[in-house]
Design a protein around this motif. Sequence first.
Motif, PDB file in Angstrom:
ATOM      1  N   PHE A  14       2.616  -5.137   5.079  1.00 25.00           N
ATOM      2  CA  PHE A  14       2.481  -3.899   5.836  1.00 25.00           C
ATOM      3  C   PHE A  14       1.984  -2.772   4.930  1.00 25.00           C
ATOM      4  O   PHE A  14       1.098  -1.988   5.306  1.00 25.00           O
ATOM      5  N   GLY A  15       2.566  -2.688   3.725  1.00 25.66           N
ATOM      6  CA  GLY A  15       2.169  -1.646   2.784  1.00 25.66           C
ATOM      7  C   GLY A  15       0.720  -1.759   2.363  1.00 25.66           C
ATOM      8  O   GLY A  15       0.012  -0.745   2.236  1.00 25.66           O
ATOM      9  N   GLU A  16       0.257  -2.996   2.137  1.00 24.77           N
ATOM     10  CA  GLU A  16      -1.157  -3.210   1.780  1.00 24.77           C
ATOM     11  C   GLU A  16      -2.074  -2.714   2.893  1.00 24.77           C
ATOM     12  O   GLU A  16      -3.112  -2.091   2.633  1.00 24.77           O
ATOM     13  N   MET A  17      -1.671  -2.994   4.139  1.00 20.81           N
ATOM     14  CA  MET A  17      -2.517  -2.602   5.266  1.00 20.81           C
ATOM     15  C   MET A  17      -2.593  -1.071   5.387  1.00 20.81           C
ATOM     16  O   MET A  17      -3.682  -0.492   5.439  1.00 20.81           O
ATOM     17  N   VAL A  18      -1.429  -0.406   5.462  1.00 18.68           N
ATOM     18  CA  VAL A  18      -1.453   1.048   5.707  1.00 18.68           C
ATOM     19  C   VAL A  18      -1.970   1.810   4.490  1.00 18.68           C
ATOM     20  O   VAL A  18      -2.656   2.834   4.631  1.00 18.68           O
ATOM     21  N   HIS A  19      -1.666   1.307   3.289  1.00 17.17           N
ATOM     22  CA  HIS A  19      -2.152   2.001   2.089  1.00 17.17           C
ATOM     23  C   HIS A  19      -3.652   1.801   1.920  1.00 17.17           C
ATOM     24  O   HIS A  19      -4.345   2.684   1.397  1.00 17.17           O
ATOM     25  N   GLY A  20      -4.133   0.656   2.368  1.00 14.18           N
ATOM     26  CA  GLY A  20      -5.569   0.418   2.292  1.00 14.18           C
ATOM     27  C   GLY A  20      -6.357   1.342   3.200  1.00 14.18           C
ATOM     28  O   GLY A  20      -7.453   1.808   2.843  1.00 14.18           O
ATOM     29  N   TYR A  21      -5.814   1.636   4.382  1.00 15.74           N
ATOM     30  CA  TYR A  21      -6.510   2.489   5.344  1.00 15.74           C
ATOM     31  C   TYR A  21      -6.163   3.972   5.183  1.00 15.74           C
ATOM     32  O   TYR A  21      -6.977   4.843   5.505  1.00 15.74           O
ATOM     33  N   PHE A  22      -4.949   4.267   4.709  1.00 20.27           N
ATOM     34  CA  PHE A  22      -4.518   5.671   4.579  1.00 20.27           C
ATOM     35  C   PHE A  22      -3.934   5.917   3.187  1.00 20.27           C
ATOM     36  O   PHE A  22      -2.739   6.211   3.029  1.00 20.27           O
ATOM     37  N   PRO A  23      -4.735   5.798   2.144  1.00 21.10           N
ATOM     38  CA  PRO A  23      -4.198   5.909   0.777  1.00 21.10           C
ATOM     39  C   PRO A  23      -3.648   7.294   0.433  1.00 21.10           C
ATOM     40  O   PRO A  23      -2.748   7.407  -0.389  1.00 21.10           O
ATOM     41  N   GLU A  24      -4.167   8.353   1.070  1.00 18.53           N
ATOM     42  CA  GLU A  24      -3.730   9.703   0.712  1.00 18.53           C
ATOM     43  C   GLU A  24      -2.332  10.031   1.231  1.00 18.53           C
ATOM     44  O   GLU A  24      -1.616  10.838   0.631  1.00 18.53           O
ATOM     45  N   ILE A  25      -1.940   9.427   2.356  1.00 13.23           N
ATOM     46  CA  ILE A  25      -0.666   9.824   2.978  1.00 13.23           C
ATOM     47  C   ILE A  25       0.387   8.720   2.925  1.00 13.23           C
ATOM     48  O   ILE A  25       1.465   8.864   3.506  1.00 13.23           O
ATOM     49  N   THR A  26       0.107   7.623   2.245  1.00 13.72           N
ATOM     50  CA  THR A  26       1.073   6.519   2.183  1.00 13.72           C
ATOM     51  C   THR A  26       1.382   6.150   0.743  1.00 13.72           C
ATOM     52  O   THR A  26       0.565   6.353  -0.157  1.00 13.72           O
ATOM     53  N   ALA A  27       2.567   5.569   0.548  1.00 11.59           N
ATOM     54  CA  ALA A  27       3.007   5.135  -0.783  1.00 11.59           C
ATOM     55  C   ALA A  27       2.435   3.754  -1.095  1.00 11.59           C
ATOM     56  O   ALA A  27       1.780   3.112  -0.256  1.00 11.59           O
TER      57      ALA A  27
END
Length: 686
Positions: free
Chosen positions: A358-371
């Motif tokens: 899950f983290g890889e997915m959201v961080h890949g698409y939203f790197p500025e607002i996710t850990a």
Amino acid sequence: MKKFYRRLSDAMLSLLERAKMTEYTFILIIAIIIGLLAGFSAIGIRWLIKTITAISFGSGSNLLDVLSATPWYLLIIIPALGGLIVGPIIYYLAPEAKGHGVPEVMQAILLKGGIIRPRVALIKSIASAITIGTGGSVGREGPIIQIGSSIGSTIGQFFKAPSRRLKTLVGCGAAAGIAAAFNAPIAGALFAVEIILMDFAIVQFSPIVISSVMATVVSHTFEGDFAAFIVPHYHYASPYEIGFYFLLGAVCGLFSYLFIKLLYFSENFFDNKLKLPEQIKPALGGIIIGIIALQFPHVMGVGYDTINLALHGNLIWYLAIGLLFAKIVATSVTLGSGGSGGIFAPSLFMGAMIGVFFGEMVHGYFPEITAEPGAYALVAMGGLVAGTTRAPITAIIIVFELTNDYKIILPLMITCIISMILSTKLSRESIYTLKLVMRNIGIKEGREINIMESILIKDVYNKPDPKSVIFIEDKFGTIVNKLIHNRGREFPVVDANGVLQGIISVDMIKDFLFEKDSLSSVLIAADIMNRKFEYVTPEDNCSAAIDRMRKYDHESIPVIENADSMKLAGIVSLKDIQDAYNLEIEKREITSSLSSSIMMNEKEQRVHFLEGYEIMEITAPESFYDKSIRELNVRAEYGVDILSIKKSNGDNERVIPFPSPDYVIRKEDRLVVAGEIKNINLLSNI
């Protein structure tokens, strides 16, 4: 040996009485002892697992590296050998040690008043260490919980603790187990009250916290201030990230449901569908684990090394997905086939894998607002535990104690609560309670169902009265006379050998009564009896009897000796069961309250139940010796009622509840009386 054990217990209790210790102080001291023993047990089982792992696969600081260097055929053979050893140990010595252990502790709390056999701690230690050490895909926390609970129960039984206190001591052991496993004393205490006892009563909480802290002290002292995982600093990127944690909670809830269902599908398959001897089923499970490990060696053992990789972002997302499904299957097979171990570590493992993906997915698409993915792995660990165990408070506190970072609390709370809500919507029962429900043990219905299940038919049924039993050749006139002169609505019909053939009820003969004279010598029991009927055996419980009565709307049910002979042993009615239930409730409440007072130094045990009234245990006055209760006229002369009498005979003690008026009081008797306080005081001072 039992006599020595009993005498030692009596001697210890006598010593404590002479020390004039209050009950509260006594319970706290026992809680400390349980915490110390559970802490040392946790150290011992960790050492045993490490030793067996080294013997099985070789030693090394990282199990993954060791497994990668192990020949492929040994990855299959070693778990199978482990299963071959574990199967007979559990089957012959302690069946309670099978599986993940916590449901067995809960069952002991619900049905047995907290009584757990002392041998369970030893057998569970050995079986779990072998299962995990030879590659079984289970955790060590469940075994440590069951071992700690067994220690608490054993110590409580040794000191003759009443049921209410014994359950608390079992909770102390469970709390100490979790605390020692994770170095998380608060989480240990909350686990005990949230899952094991299902009761946040403050009276129980103090000794549980003390046991939990003592177990943690033992771990710190002998193994250092180790962390179960090497947790990186948690990073909270932005407020917008909260929305993703809602979604993460939903994903955790779905996989919690999948894990619960697959685990119990596996147990049902191995228990009911696979026709193999129970002793060798764990070996088959070991072979399957070995085959999975050929592709995913990470699933073997507790999996902490892989969790650490996930927390530090050293796993690729597609490997994490593969490991997630492999772990669900591997753990389900290990436990379903009869292996011994816990589900706590596998739940943490699965949560970490979900978090990485899950983290890889959201961080890949939203790197500025996710850990980073490791942060999501940490939070998802709590989410899976909350979803499977339905204990969100415990899950939140465990992860918080691992990080000691307040910034993780909000994301953790959101993920755990959403996971639990969704998992509950999909499956009413948790991974622990589902096993109890499958055993027909009521949890949410309250204590009534469980008390009914604890009362056996053999203790309440009435033997057949020849005047009320209908024989299969009895004529209609004889049948009517028997129904008129005996109470009840249903009557068993037997043949000449006493074998049950059917049932005749009052309702069944109503239509024939208008032609009684013409039918009295023509119609026989065989012509009108109902050949479709339910029955129970003496070993069935009252809950089962009530369920079977309801099927035909009957008020009584026949009792047979066994299903093979079908010979009538007696009959049990709803009234018999109700009377037994009421007596059991009264006995438990009075005994529990009295026993709590009796444990310590109070010479006179008192229980207040109404303003100005009490129940008290006293020594029979000398003027009562060799006189009957009727002769003494206790109620009229002293204004009290004798509820029960304790008769002492050497090492044995027998309780006579509600003695008859003709009972003759002896010198060694102790009386449990109820009445106004002033009247009891007068009686006790005679």
